[in-house]
Write a protein that holds these residues in place. Structure first.
Motif, PDB file in Angstrom:
ATOM      1  N   ILE B  41       0.849  -1.204   0.000  1.00  0.00           N
ATOM      2  CA  ILE B  41       0.000   0.000   0.000  1.00  0.00           C
ATOM      3  C   ILE B  41       0.883   1.251   0.000  1.00  0.00           C
ATOM      4  CG2 ILE B  41      -1.725   1.336   1.289  1.00  0.00           C
ATOM      5  CD1 ILE B  41      -2.629  -1.400   2.553  1.00  0.00           C
ATOM      6  N   ASP B  46       0.725   6.690  -5.623  1.00  0.00           N
ATOM      7  CA  ASP B  46      -0.281   7.585  -5.043  1.00  0.00           C
ATOM      8  C   ASP B  46      -0.578   7.260  -3.575  1.00  0.00           C
ATOM      9  OD1 ASP B  46      -1.513   5.208  -5.476  1.00  0.00           O
ATOM     10  OD2 ASP B  46      -3.155   5.995  -6.699  1.00  0.00           O
ATOM     11  N   GLY B  47       0.197   6.324  -3.016  1.00  0.00           N
ATOM     12  CA  GLY B  47       0.074   6.028  -1.585  1.00  0.00           C
ATOM     13  C   GLY B  47      -1.170   5.261  -1.195  1.00  0.00           C
ATOM     14  N   GLU B  48      -1.898   4.759  -2.174  1.00  0.00           N
ATOM     15  CA  GLU B  48      -3.081   3.981  -1.798  1.00  0.00           C
ATOM     16  C   GLU B  48      -3.257   2.791  -2.731  1.00  0.00           C
ATOM     17  OE1 GLU B  48      -6.462   6.615  -1.993  1.00  0.00           O
ATOM     18  OE2 GLU B  48      -6.742   6.218  -4.121  1.00  0.00           O
ATOM     19  N   ARG B  80      -9.196   3.297   5.521  1.00  0.00           N
ATOM     20  CA  ARG B  80      -9.787   2.943   4.235  1.00  0.00           C
ATOM     21  C   ARG B  80     -10.904   3.912   3.871  1.00  0.00           C
ATOM     22  NH1 ARG B  80     -13.341  -2.485   5.826  1.00  0.00           N
ATOM     23  NH2 ARG B  80     -14.975  -1.333   6.891  1.00  0.00           N
ATOM     24  N   TYR B  88     -10.512   1.533  -0.776  1.00  0.00           N
ATOM     25  CA  TYR B  88      -9.131   1.936  -1.005  1.00  0.00           C
ATOM     26  C   TYR B  88      -8.422   2.098   0.338  1.00  0.00           C
ATOM     27  CZ  TYR B  88     -10.319   2.615  -5.847  1.00  0.00           C
ATOM     28  OH  TYR B  88     -10.717   2.388  -7.138  1.00  0.00           O
ATOM     29  N   TYR B  89      -7.231   1.519   0.422  1.00  0.00           N
ATOM     30  CA  TYR B  89      -6.463   1.564   1.671  1.00  0.00           C
ATOM     31  C   TYR B  89      -5.268   2.489   1.536  1.00  0.00           C
ATOM     32  CZ  TYR B  89      -9.201  -2.267   3.500  1.00  0.00           C
ATOM     33  OH  TYR B  89     -10.232  -3.027   3.969  1.00  0.00           O
ATOM     34  N   ARG B  90      -4.935   3.109   2.644  1.00  0.00           N
ATOM     35  CA  ARG B  90      -3.854   4.092   2.709  1.00  0.00           C
ATOM     36  C   ARG B  90      -3.159   3.898   4.063  1.00  0.00           C
ATOM     37  NH1 ARG B  90      -2.633   8.948   0.471  1.00  0.00           N
ATOM     38  NH2 ARG B  90      -4.051   8.607  -1.258  1.00  0.00           N
TER      39      ARG B  90
END
Lengths: 113, 113
Positions: B41, B46-48, B80, B88-90
């Motif tokens: 991740i 884009d970090g996600e 998320r 989407y996870y970050r």
């Protein structure tokens, strides 16, 4: 120690073998008494602590402290030396740096490549 | 987040409550697939990452990936967001910084007080 040890996990996807090694070392520190033992040893002015100072510092048995010290030693996080009657423990800063460096977010940029 | 979260354990002896919290977060990352999920991740441009990209990346079941994502989320390490069909996870960099900062050896001096 190979420079790749410092590579933060946020920089590129961690491989299977490296993830296994890192998880093993993290498991060794992921325990409250072991964290406090590490901290107690590392925060001493001379960077070392006699086992006699460690066994008295927690409300657990001496055998439990010995077990935790063994786990930390086997993970390479501390080392010991016998001097006279006592064993003296010292933290291995490069081991702490390896796990801290792997977890540090990219923008901190504090970790040598 | 309070500045004390960054205090390295090598600076002063870790208290019982802080050791318990830190051990809990470290337990969440001390697992190879969870480390690789975090890394996958965080290392995205884009970090996600979409959950659909994560479930296909490991040789474990989707249910196992969901479980690991839940553990990371409950430890505050990832967050998320739902967008359309997908989650989407970050990674939460401040959470990584807290554990990395706690473990960093004193002489690195890279951790804000």
């Amino acid at each position: 120690m190979d420079g790749s040890c410092y590579s933060p996990l946020v920089r590129e996807p961690l491989g299977e073998e490296r993830a296994r090694q890192l998880a093993g070392t993290l498991k060794a520190v992921a325990e409250p008494v072991r964290l406090r033992l590490l901290s107690l040893i590392a925060s001493r002015a001379d960077g070392e602590a006699c086992v006699c100072e460690l066994t008295g510092a927690f409300e657990v048995s001496d055998a439990t402290i010995s077990h935790h010290l063994k786990v930390l030693r086997e993970a390479g996080l501390i080392e010991r030396e016998r001097r006279g009657t006592w064993l003296y423990y010292r933290v291995r800063p490069e081991a702490l740096r390896t796990i801290a460096g792997a977890l540090m977010p990219a923008e901190d940029g504090a970790v040598p490549a």
